[in-house]
Design a protein around this motif. Structure first.
Motif, short mmCIF file in Angstrom:
data_model
loop_
_atom_site.label_atom_id
_atom_site.label_comp_id
_atom_site.label_asym_id
_atom_site.label_seq_id
_atom_site.Cartn_x
_atom_site.Cartn_y
_atom_site.Cartn_z
N THR A 179 0.88 -1.17 0.00
CA THR A 179 0.00 0.00 0.00
C THR A 179 0.91 1.22 0.00
OG1 THR A 179 -1.89 1.09 1.03
CG2 THR A 179 -0.30 0.12 2.53
N ARG A 207 -7.48 7.96 -1.96
CA ARG A 207 -8.72 7.18 -1.99
C ARG A 207 -9.58 7.38 -0.74
NH1 ARG A 207 -9.48 6.71 -6.85
NH2 ARG A 207 -11.05 5.11 -6.52
N LYS A 242 -16.62 -1.16 -1.72
CA LYS A 242 -17.22 -0.48 -2.88
C LYS A 242 -18.74 -0.38 -2.75
CE LYS A 242 -15.07 -0.68 -7.44
NZ LYS A 242 -14.45 0.56 -7.20
N ASN A 284 -14.76 8.28 4.92
CA ASN A 284 -13.88 8.46 3.76
C ASN A 284 -14.18 9.86 3.22
OD1 ASN A 284 -12.94 8.50 1.05
ND2 ASN A 284 -13.07 6.26 0.92
#
Ligand code: UT7
Length: 337
Positions: free
Chosen positions: A35, A43, A230, A267
Motif C-alpha cells: 500500500t 482514496r 465499494k 472516507n
C-alpha cells in the motif's frame, strides 16, 4: 409540561499513539502487502489515525469514554452524580458483559444513573442521542450522558489492506439536558432506519453466540472485521444525502438553512460526494477523518466537540448530523446549537 433535549456539553479523547500512513505501509510490507501513503490519501483522505494500546487500562474504550465524559460534564457544569442515564454507543465494547456503559458508570461514579450500550456501529452516536432525547421528552430523564467510543484496532484484520487503513480509535461525549419544549436551542428532528438485509457488507463473523472462535476460525480470521467497501460506498452516499434531506424536510427546512453539516467520517470521498449531491459547500462541512480515520461511533461526537471548542459551531446555529454504519444502519439528527 412538554420537554425537549439540548446538548449542553461536549468532550473527546484519543489514545496517544499516532499512526501515520507511512507506518502502516511499513507494517503491511512486513506481511508482503503493498500500500502507499499516496493511495490512502487519495482514496480516503486519511493521513493518520490514533491506535489504543489495549494493554494500558487508560486506553480501553470506557477509559477514553471516561475522559471524554469528564470534559463534557465540566463544560455543562454538571457532576457525575447528577446523571440519570448513560448511553454508550459502541461496536467494540470493553467486554461482552457487562456493558461498556456500566464500565463507564463504575469509572465516573455516576451512582444515580442507569446505563446501557447501543450497537448501531457508526450510526451509534445518533441512535444514542435520539434515544436520550426520547427519554428526556418523556420526563423520565433530566440529564443524559451519551458517548460514542471505539477501540477497533483488536478487530481489524491487518492483512486486509482494503479495511485496516481506514479505522482509528477514540471517544466523544455529549451531556444532554431537559429543557422546555419551546426552547430555541434543542434537538429539532431526527430520522432513523436500518436495513438488516445488508448485514454482510460490514461484519465480524465470529465471536458472537452464533459462531464461537475456534482455532480454525481464528486462523481464518473470522473474528476480524470484513468489509465490501465499494458496495458500502455507493449505499452510503445515496442514503446519507437522502436522510439529510428527509430530516430537513420534516422540519420545513432546506440545506440553505444549515450552518454546519457533520457527516460520519468514513472516507473524505464519501463526504465530498454527499455534499455534492446536497449541493452544499464543503466549507460548511466539518471534517476530521484526515487526522483520526474512521472512529465509527466516535466520529460525530469528536468532530462536534472539536468544532464546539474552537468556536466554529456557535450558539443558535443549525447543525445536521448524518451517519451510516454496519447493519446497515442510518440516522440523521437536526440540532439548534
Ligand atoms: O463506516 C463504514 C465503514 N466502511 C466504509 O465506509 C467503506 C467505504 N468504502 C471505501 O471507503 C472505499 O471503497 C475503499 C477505501 C475501501 C476502497 O476504495 P476504492 O476507491 O473503492 O477502491 P477499490 O475497492 O475500487 O480498489 C481499487 C484498487 C484495487 O486494485 P485493482 O483490483 O484495481 O488492481 C484494490 O485492490 O485499489 C486496490 N487497493 C489498494 N491499493 C493500495 C485496495 N486497498 C488498497 C490499499 N492500498 N490500501
Amino acid at each position: 409540561m412538554d420537554f425537549a433535549a439540548r446538548i449542553t456539553g461536549t468532550g473527546s479523547a484519543f489514545p496517544k499513539k499516532r499512526v501515520t500512513n507511512d507506518s502502516i505501509v511499513q507494517k503491511l510490507s512486513k506481511l508482503g502487502i503493498t500500500t502507499s501513503d499516496e493511495w490512502i490519501r487519495e482514496r480516503t483522505g486519511i493521513c493518520e489515525r490514533r491506535i489504543s494500546d489495549v494493554e494500558k487500562p487508560e486506553e480501553h474504550n470506557s477509559s477514553l469514554g471516561f475522559s471524554a465524559a469528564q470534559k463534557a460534564l465540566e463544560m455543562a457544569g454538571k457532576s457525575p452524580q447528577s446523571i440519570d442515564q448513560i448511553i454508550y454507543a459502541t461496536c467494540s465494547p470493553d467486554t461482552p458483559l457487562p456493558s461498556t456503559a456500566c464500565w463507564l458508570q463504575h469509572k465516573i461514579g455516576a451512582d444515580h444513573a442507569w446505563a446501557m450500550d447501543i450497537n448501531a456501529a457508526c450510526s451509534g452516536f445518533i441512535y444514542g442521542l435520539v434515544t436520550a432525547e426520547k427519554f428526556i421528552q418523556s420526563g423520565q430523564v433530566k440529564i443524559a450522558l451519551v458517548v460514542g467510543g471505539e477501540v477497533l484496532n483488536p478487530i481489524l484484520n491487518w492483512e486486509d489492506r482494503n479495511s485496516c487503513i481506514l479505522f482509528g480509535d477514540g471517544a466523544g461525549a455529549a451531556v444532554v439536558e431537559q429543557v422546555p419544549s419551546d426552547s430555541s436551542r434543542r434537538i429539532l428532528r431526527s430520522h432513523l432506519r436500518s436495513d438488516g438485509n445488508l448485514w454482510d457488507l460490514l461484519c465480524v463473523p465470529a465471536g458472537g453466540s452464533n459462531m464461537e472462535v475456534t482455532p480454525e476460525r481464528y486462523a481464518q480470521k473470522l473474528h476480524k472485521l470484513t468489509m465490501k467497501g465499494k458496495e458500502i460506498f455507493k449505499v452510503a452516499v445515496k442514503t446519507m444525502a437522502d436522510f439529510a434531506l428527509i430530516t430537513l424536510k420534516k422540519n420545513q427546512m432546506t440545506t440553505d438553512d444549515l450552518d454546519w453539516f457533520v457527516p460520519h467520517q468514513a472516507n473524505l470521498r464519501i463526504i465530498e460526494a454527499v455534499a455534492k449531491r446536497l449541493k452544499f459547500p464543503m466549507e460548511k462541512v466539518l471534517v476530521n477523518v484526515d487526522r483520526y480515520g474512521n472512529t465509527s461511533a466516535a466520529t460525530i461526537p469528536t468532530m462536534l466537540d472539536e468544532a464546539n471548542r474552537d468556536g466554529r459551531i456557535k450558539s443558535g446555529q443549525t447543525v445536521l448530523l448524518d451517519a451510516f454504519g454496519a447493519g446497515l444502519t442510518y440516522g440523521s439528527i437536526l440540532v439548534r446549537w
